[in-house]
Write a protein that holds these residues in place. Structure first.
Motif, short mmCIF file in Angstrom:
data_model
loop_
_atom_site.label_atom_id
_atom_site.label_comp_id
_atom_site.label_asym_id
_atom_site.label_seq_id
_atom_site.Cartn_x
_atom_site.Cartn_y
_atom_site.Cartn_z
N LEU A 7 0.81 -1.22 0.00
CA LEU A 7 0.00 0.00 0.00
C LEU A 7 0.84 1.27 0.00
O LEU A 7 0.36 2.32 -0.40
CB LEU A 7 -0.94 -0.01 1.21
N THR A 8 2.08 1.17 0.43
CA THR A 8 2.93 2.36 0.45
C THR A 8 3.80 2.49 -0.80
O THR A 8 4.63 3.39 -0.87
CB THR A 8 3.84 2.35 1.69
N LEU A 9 3.59 1.62 -1.77
CA LEU A 9 4.33 1.74 -3.02
C LEU A 9 3.91 3.02 -3.74
O LEU A 9 2.80 3.50 -3.55
CB LEU A 9 4.04 0.54 -3.93
N PRO A 10 4.76 3.56 -4.59
CA PRO A 10 4.35 4.72 -5.38
C PRO A 10 3.13 4.40 -6.26
O PRO A 10 2.90 3.25 -6.61
CB PRO A 10 5.58 5.02 -6.24
N LYS A 11 2.39 5.43 -6.60
CA LYS A 11 1.15 5.27 -7.35
C LYS A 11 1.38 4.55 -8.68
O LYS A 11 0.57 3.71 -9.09
CB LYS A 11 0.53 6.64 -7.59
N GLU A 12 2.49 4.83 -9.34
CA GLU A 12 2.77 4.19 -10.62
C GLU A 12 2.94 2.68 -10.47
O GLU A 12 2.49 1.91 -11.30
CB GLU A 12 4.04 4.78 -11.26
#
Length: 127
Positions: A7-12
């Protein structure tokens, strides 16, 4: 990989992951449709039902398992320090301390730093 790191990964990266799942779903659906005698609508509905059943089963298992896992309670007053910052934190705390409680360990620090620092303070601070 735990859910928090996903969930904390970048949006891309999240968007790429979702598109990868969608493309994988469509690829499996097309292969199954070509290899079976079902119509495309029947094959699609079968997959949708299977995914819905898997989601409901997963949510039920999550509810059952999470009821047995203790919650992380935030303890006020406790701070975790890196090993290299302990002396710096002790010095910061000692600069405003009027008393120091010795509970074992750090005897050399107590004799060499804490007692001389507290001894330099004026006696009326301790009344």
């Amino acid at each position: 990989m735990d859910p928090e790191s996903i969930l904390t990964l970048p949006k891309e990266h999240r968007r790429t992951f979702v598109w990868l799942l969608i493309l994988l779903f469509l690829l499996v659906l097309l292969i199954d449709w070509q290899l079976s005698s079902l119509s495309f609508a029947d094959a699609f509905l079968g997959y949708v039902r299977a995914i819905a059943a898997a989601i409901l089963t997963s949510l039920f298992l999550l509810w059952v398992i999470s009821s047995f896992i203790p919650r992380n309670k935030r303890v006020e007053g406790l701070v975790e320090l890196e090993a290299g910052k302990i002396t710096e934190e002790f010095d910061r705390l000692l600069s405003t301390a009027t008393r120091w409680r010795y509970k074992g360990n750090f005897g050399r620090y107590m004799r060499g730093k804490v007692l001389p620092t507290l001894a330099k303070q004026e006696p009326d601070q301790f009344n």
